[in-house]
Design a protein around this motif. Structure first.
Motif: not given
Length: 886
Positions: A350-362
């Motif tokens: 539930l904690q997954i958000r697309p904006d949290l991972h842009h810096n990790n090539n994710y």
């Protein structure tokens, strides 16, 4: 000198050129040059130790332009696979959980690098090589790469084929690979795949688990459907081998499903299924192949089959969510990966958000997931990546407000294996870092350190890892890298509202005795048949007791005929391969399922024939006694005195012995009766015939006296001579009998040759020669008596009994001449009956012919029993005859 200078200069130039090249290329401080980078990255997290992962986040891939007119482009993937993405997230969750666990790997941060294999061998292989070699250029010092390895181990792959290819390469460098979904039994070969481990049981165990289900329900006749890859082909070989070894069943057919949707091939396979008598179908297939097949099954309306599903499609939702398949697949039994619980996983998801991972090539994988889940698109939309409709994604959507299986953690199966794989690596790494100096397992008792970790060092500890999951399952690897095997048994329940539910109805696990143990709750199983009972699937019905199986020519061993056991053989088990012979004294009952004592047969006193012969023997004895009494009472009458009363008494006594000796042939043979019967018979008859022979010779002597010059004949036949002759002739027979009994005595014998189901008790003659001599001697005396009596048959009738002797001996000889062939050809106890009959017939013949007329005169015509009547016309001979007969 001039010739030497060019060579010297050439050597100098070469050395100088090499030095310049070394200085210009920085040999001592250079870097590895990457051929290219792999960009199908799902997520990345830094750490002291990095673990790699390969997951199928997409179903399909697009092949780039291979014209090689320009630099090849990276492959692109499409067809988002939510379950694959959740498996990758499970690995990330497990690593975060480990990092937050102060008792496991303290002061060590575990990172990860996860790649998307797009369910494609080439992409997965490239991803594995990128994980093993790294995506960054490495500094080289003294021909050695500086720094830690890119990844210490890899979690993956899903496919057996991809695992075989990748493990073949990683095994060369001893890089550990722990698969969570590759089941091919071929991967247990430690020589080929020395660094491969898995947290899912191999197909070898799955095959044995299926055989346990087949055995439990008595299904010995089944069809097999497989996919044309290592998963299906190895499963087919393993299943055929195990069935052959266990003898629990046979395969009616083996069909390979096509990779693409080949309608003609699928139609042919379904036709084979329809025509086969096998009602159970085992499917070792992938989900996509099963969907294609079921389209054709539904089209042809093939019902009445019991499906056995492999773990590849047992618990998948794509088939279950297709209502038109349920009339055919309802009631399916399948093997499923062990379900487990992972506390905290749902909250992590539930904690997954697309904006949290842009810096990790994710971002790409998360963007695809977000667009797929919420059916929207980010603006601007990445080229070729849009899954949603026209709505714009904000990244703030709430996952809890959308109906997605991504958050359903109630049925975690592949994810549970991912979770166990990550923890297996963590526990192995923890054991490795806790090594005490100078007590390590490596050369010189050294230990691995965090600064100098090598993948091959982790293998030593991974082979010895042993821990329990929060769900209570034990995780350890055997010598082949296989986990302790356990499977759930699933059943597809077709609900009244048309929906389908997959329910757990049991489990198959390896017991402490290293054998597969199946536990089923049969009351919970839904059967998709009118009877609501398991279908019966056999090639041939089981053979009942009393029959044995004979394999049909050209058919599998499960197809057989039930042939009744032959006489004398039985089997009291079902499906016996052969019948067992009964013991010697037993015979098979009519049903051929038990041995019963054989009927015993001998000339008994209590059977009709024995009763008749006994009665005749006693009657003859009684008549002899009566006649003897009559003769003794009337011994002074002329008719008795004129016929040599002493010899007549001896004949009557010997006839009585003949009648009595016949009783020795009746009753169950014993040693003493066998030895006595023929001796008594032979001596009694010789005594009788000897007396008759002497009587005949006396008549012949009297006849000669009546002629001129014959006065001296009677002196040789006085009373003493008569007794001596009888004794001498009888003693010869006694000597014959003694020699016979001493050399080869008759013995009791159980004869089973005449009738196999009966035991005929008889006396063997011992010596055939002895028996022949005994009969021959009697015959010789009888013939001699007959010939002499025949010569004197014309003497005066008033006192001459030569005619009676002739007639009596004719009967005697006729009986015994007929006896020999009848005796030889008579079976069993009938031979004794024939001999008794011959004894009685010959004895009655002599008794009646010799003493019948005399008794008639004595009892009924006493008026002619006078001296005058006896003298008659032969009165001149009476004085001489009376001298020798009184």
């Amino acid at each position: 000198m001039s010739s030497f200078l060019p060579s010297y200069l050439l050597l100098f130039i070469l050395l100088y050129s090499y030095f310049c090249y070394a200085m210009s290329s920085s040999v001592f401080t250079s870097s590895c040059q990457l051929q290219g980078q792999f960009h199908l990255n799902i997520m990345h997290k830094t750490g002291d130790v990095i673990l790699g992962g390969l997951f199928p986040v997409h179903f399909f891939s697009s092949v780039p332009d291979l014209s090689f007119a320009s630099e090849p482009q990276q492959p692109s993937c499409h067809g988002f696979y939510v379950q694959g993405f959740r498996q990758a997230q499970t690995m990330a969750f497990a690593i975060d959980e480990i990092n937050n666990n102060s008792s496991l790997l303290p002061n060590v941060t575990v990172g990860y690098t996860l790649y998307d294999n797009c369910a494609e061998l080439g992409i997965g292989f490239r991803g594995a090589l990128s994980l093993a070699s790294g995506q960054e250029e490495q500094i080289i010092l003294h021909n050695t790469c500086v720094g830690k390895p890119p990844v210490l181990a890899i979690v993956g792959e899903t496919s057996s084929t991809r695992s075989i290819a990748i493990s073949s390469i990683l095994g060369l460098y001893r890089v550990p690979m722990v698969s969570y979904f590759a089941t091919c039994s071929c991967l247990s070969d430690r020589q080929k795949y020395p660094s491969f481990f898995r947290t899912i049981p191999s197909d070898a165990f799955q095959v044995r688990a299926m055989i346990q289900i087949l055995k439990h329900f008595g299904w010995t006749w089944a069809g097999l459907l497989i996919t044309d890859d290592d998963y299906g082909l190895h499963a087919a070989r393993s299943l055929q081998s195990e069935l052959s070894l266990s003898g629990e069943g046979c395969l009616a057919y083996v069909e390979v499903l096509p990779w693409d949707k080949d309608t003609d091939e699928l139609r042919r396979i379904v036709d084979v299924m329809k025509q086969s008598t096998a009602r159970v179908v085992i499917a070792f297939v992938h989900l996509s192949h099963m969907i294609n097949l079921m389209e054709e099954v539904a089209k042809q309306n093939v019902t009445g089959l019991q499906w056995l599903a492999s773990e590849g499609w047992t618990a998948t939702g794509a088939v279950l969510q297709t209502p038109k398949f349920m009339p055919y697949l309802g009631g399916t039994l399948g093997i499923a990966i062990r379900r487990g619980e992972i506390p905290g996983l749902r909250e992590f998801l539930l904690q997954i958000r697309p904006d949290l991972h842009h810096n990790n090539n994710y971002g790409n994988s998360m963007v695809r997931f977000w667009e797929f889940t919420f059916q929207c698109r980010f603006a601007p939309a990445p080229a070729g990546w849009v899954e949603g409709g026209g709505a714009i994604c904000t990244g703030k959507e709430d996952l809890e407000n959308v109906n997605t299986k991504f958050l359903d953690v109630s049925n975690l199966r592949p994810e549970y294996n991912v979770y166990k794989a990550v923890y297996a690596l963590a526990y192995a790494l923890d054991d490795m870092l806790q090594c005490k100096p100078r007590r390590g397992p490596f050369s010189g008792h050294s230990c691995a350190t965090l600064q100098s970790l090598e993948p091959w060092q982790l293998l030593y500890y991974l082979e010895r890892v042993n821990f329990s999951t929060p769900f209570g399952d034990q995780v350890s690897f055997d010598e082949n890298g296989d986990v302790v095997p356990i499977y759930d048994v699933m059943n597809w329940l077709w609900l009244p509202d048309g929906s389908t539910k997959v329910q757990n109805v049991g489990e198959v696990k390896r017991s402490a005795f290293k054998v597969e143990e199946i536990i089923l709750d049969e009351d919970k199983i839904f059967w998709n048949f009118e009877s609501k009972k398991p279908v019966r699937s056999v090639c041939s019905e089981s053979c009942p007791p009393g029959t044995h199986m004979v394999r049909k020519k050209g058919e599998p061993k499960c197809c057989f005929d039930c042939i009744p056991c032959s006489e004398g053989k039985i089997t009291n088990k079902r499906n016996s391969l052969e019948c067992t012979s009964c013991p010697e004294d037993f015979w098979s009952n009519p049903q051929r399922d038990h041995c019963v004592p054989k009927k015993t047969e001998f000339l008994s006193y209590f059977e009709p024939l024995g009763i008749c012969l006994t009665a005749a023997s006693l009657l003859g004895t009684f008549i002899c006694t009566v006649v003897l009494g009559i003769f003794i009472y009337h011994r002074r009458t002329p008719i008795v005195r004129a016929n040599n009363s002493e010899l007549s008494f001896q004949v009557l006594l010997s006839l009585k012995l003949c009648f009595l000796c016949s009783l020795l042939f009746i009753g169950r043979p014993r040693m003493w009766t066998c030895q006595l019967r023929h001796a008594a018979f032979g001596i009694s008859f010789v005594l009788c015939v000897s007396c008759i022979l002497v009587k005949t010779m006396v008549v012949l002597a009297v006849f000669k006296v009546s002629k001129p010059g014959g006065g001296t004949s009677l002196k040789w036949f006085g009373a003493m001579q008569q007794r001596g002759t009888v004794l001498f002739l009888t003693s010869i027979q006694a000597a014959i009998c003694t020699a016979w009994l001493v050399s080869a005595s008759p013995t009791p014998h159980k004869n089973t040759q005449y009738q196999n189901d009966k035991i005929v008790y008889e006396c063997t003659v011992g010596s055939t020669v002895g028996f022949a001599v005994l009969l021959g001697y009697i015959g010789m005396l009888a013939v001699l008596s007959f010939l002499i009596a025949f010569l004197v048959r014309n003497l005066p009738d008033s006192f001459n009994e030569a005619k009676l002797i002739t007639f009596g001996m004719l009967i005697f000889c006729a009986v015994w001449v007929a006896f020999v062939p009848v005796y030889i050809s008579s079976p069993g106890n009938y031979a004794d009956a024939v001999e008794v009959f011959a004894i009685l017939a010959s004895s009655f013949g002599l008794l009646i012919t010799l003493f019948g007329p005399k008794c008639y005169i004595i009892l009924l015509r006493p008026e002619i029993n006078t001296k005058k009547a006896v003298m008659g016309r032969g009165a001149e001979l009476i004085p001489s005859l009376c001298i020798h007969t009184y």
